[in-house]
Design an enzyme around this catalytic site. Structure first.
Site, PDB file in Angstrom:
ATOM      1  N   CYS A  99      58.030   9.957  50.657  1.00 56.96           N
ATOM      2  CA  CYS A  99      57.682   9.662  52.061  1.00 56.96           C
ATOM      3  C   CYS A  99      56.674  10.632  52.659  1.00 56.96           C
ATOM      4  O   CYS A  99      56.072  10.336  53.691  1.00 56.96           O
ATOM      5  CB  CYS A  99      58.937   9.657  52.923  1.00 56.96           C
ATOM      6  SG  CYS A  99      60.127   8.429  52.421  1.00 56.96           S
ATOM      7  N   HIS A 237      57.840  11.584  60.623  1.00 53.28           N
ATOM      8  CA  HIS A 237      58.332  10.569  59.696  1.00 53.28           C
ATOM      9  C   HIS A 237      59.525   9.866  60.351  1.00 53.28           C
ATOM     10  O   HIS A 237      60.301  10.490  61.064  1.00 53.28           O
ATOM     11  CB  HIS A 237      58.750  11.221  58.377  1.00 53.28           C
ATOM     12  CG  HIS A 237      59.266  10.225  57.391  1.00 53.28           C
ATOM     13  ND1 HIS A 237      58.577   9.085  57.080  1.00 53.28           N
ATOM     14  CD2 HIS A 237      60.424  10.172  56.674  1.00 53.28           C
ATOM     15  CE1 HIS A 237      59.276   8.379  56.202  1.00 53.28           C
ATOM     16  NE2 HIS A 237      60.402   9.010  55.945  1.00 53.28           N
ATOM     17  N   ASN A 267      61.700   2.419  58.050  1.00 53.57           N
ATOM     18  CA  ASN A 267      61.120   3.515  57.278  1.00 53.57           C
ATOM     19  C   ASN A 267      60.140   2.930  56.258  1.00 53.57           C
ATOM     20  O   ASN A 267      60.550   2.255  55.316  1.00 53.57           O
ATOM     21  CB  ASN A 267      62.249   4.280  56.564  1.00 53.57           C
ATOM     22  CG  ASN A 267      61.742   5.427  55.712  1.00 53.57           C
ATOM     23  OD1 ASN A 267      60.537   5.639  55.578  1.00 53.57           O
ATOM     24  ND2 ASN A 267      62.668   6.169  55.122  1.00 53.57           N
TER      25      ASN A 267
END
Ligand code: ACO
Length: 362
Positions: A99, A237, A267
């Protein structure tokens, strides 16, 4: 962004879950499912970023493809974007830190520009997680979505762009997030490559993510002599609304100064931060000279926090007419098509052989 919207109600049609559970535990209402390849998403994003910067593809000397959704191992994905753009002078690098891949890509491109190795860099954050999601596992299937965004970095005499970064990796928790079945380590071990299962310890990741992002944010601010009051916008994030709230609290930044996309996109791994950045720009939340704080974490567990001083311009110089092909199906149909290609034990195939996607992967 891919246009097909998968709602919590859609997920409830095949998983033992509910809108109420997903919203209360994660803050997510919707996520996107791509009807195209990661390469197509990346090419549209990169074309639009270049148009915003007023550059031609041939001006680019570096492309970084930040992602853990690679089309294939060889050739790499960045070379595919290079070819699709016609960026004939660009070095092309795939960078996978899960990520954080976009943010690590930002740091890498900045360092290469500072050392004179590149002048015009395209950094892409893209993810196509729907293709290797284990759709039978409610612990993870509700959390992720597809997406892409890109930025252009240019050499400049003015101090702007990425002005500070703190990066690290919490390997003690390396086993808390693992996608089994993708990678050469699985060859010859009785596992069909592409049949994925997810090892995922949500509560462990949750706690370590909060600590790492908050500590990295405090450190990068201290290193650069700024305080939370100086930060104009946090673009974090977005793995879980509660994680973001905890990080903001520990870093001393009010939620009013945090850019949120988790509700509508979930996400998107490496795509999360650049998509949020683009939406912050488009909604006027980034002003000339804004100071942005960008904390992230990902599998590894890699973590980082970055300080970005935005330049003087917040409006695009041009636009690109490159667009995704029209959508002819629903997000739920796309997911059901992938599910149909998964074996009865819930191990997911890549979905690449399913009729809906066969055309894109010809
Ligand atoms: N629907 C309904 N129930 C569910 C679902 C679901 N989709 N998923 C899990 N549950 C159940 C579990 O089975 C468990 O039930 P049990 O108590 O009977 O065993 C219970 O809900 C889990 O409850 P909690 O552990 O209290 O859930 P928690 O509040 O920790 O939330 C979550 C779980 C959302 C995964 C959270 O831990 C989290 O967000 N973790 C980190 C997020 C994350 O890791 N994101 C991806 C990281 S990868 C990256 O971004 C790089």
């Amino acid at each position: 962004m891919p246009p097909a919207v998968l709602t919590n109600a859609d997920l409830s049609t095949f998983l033992d879950t509910s809108d109420e559970w997903i919203i209360s535990r994660t803050g997510m209402k919707e996520r996107r499912i791509a009807h195209v390849t990661a390469l197509e998403l990346s090419t549209v994003a990169a074309s639009r970023a270049l148009a915003c910067a007023g550059l031609q593809a041939t001006d680019v000397d570096l492309i970084i493809y930040g992602s853990c959704s690679n089309e294939e191992a060889v050739p790499n994905s960045a070379s595919g974007v290079q070819a699709a753009l016609g960026a004939t002078h660009a070095a092309s690098i795939d960078l996978n830190t899960a990520c954080t891949s976009f943010l690590y890509g930002l740091a890498t491109a900045t360092a290469m520009i500072r050392t004179g190795m590149a002048r015009n860099a395209v950094v892409i954050g893209v993810e196509l997680i729907s293709r290797y999601m284990d759709w039978s596992n409610r612990n993870v299937a509700v959390l992720f979505g597809d997406g892409a965004a890109a930025v252009v970095l240019q050499a400049s005499d003015v101090e702007s762009g990425l002005i500070g970064s703190v990066l690290g990796c919490d390997t003690e928790a390396r086993a808390s997030l693992r996608v089994r079945g993708v990678g050469c380590g699985y060859a010859g071990r009785g596992i069909t490559l592409g049949d994925t299962t997810w090892d995922f310890d949500g509560p462990v990741i949750f706690k370590r993510a909060v600590r790492a992002m908050a500590d990295a944010s405090t450190k990068v601010m201290q290193q650069h002599g700024v305080t939370a009051d100086d930060v104009d916008l946090v673009v974090p994030h977005q793995a879980n609304l509660r994680i973001i709230e905890a990080v903001a609290k520990q870093a001393g930044v009010p939620m009013a100064k945090v850019m949120l996309t988790v509700e509508q996109y979930g996400n998107m791994s490496a795509a999360t931060v650049p998509v949020a950045l683009v939406e912050a720009l488009e909604t006027g939340r980034v002003k000339p000279g804004s100071l942005l704080l960008m904390p992230g974490f990902g599998g590894g567990l890699t973590w980082c926090s970055m300080l970005v001083r935005w330049g003087s311009r917040v409006t695009p110089l041009g636009s690109s007419d490159r667009a995704l092909p029209p959508l002819t199906t629903t997000a739920l149909d796309l997911v059901n098509s992938i599910r149909a290609s998964q074996d009865p034990h819930g191990r997911s195939a890549t979905g690449l052989q399913s009729p809906v996607f066969a055309e894109q992967h010809r």
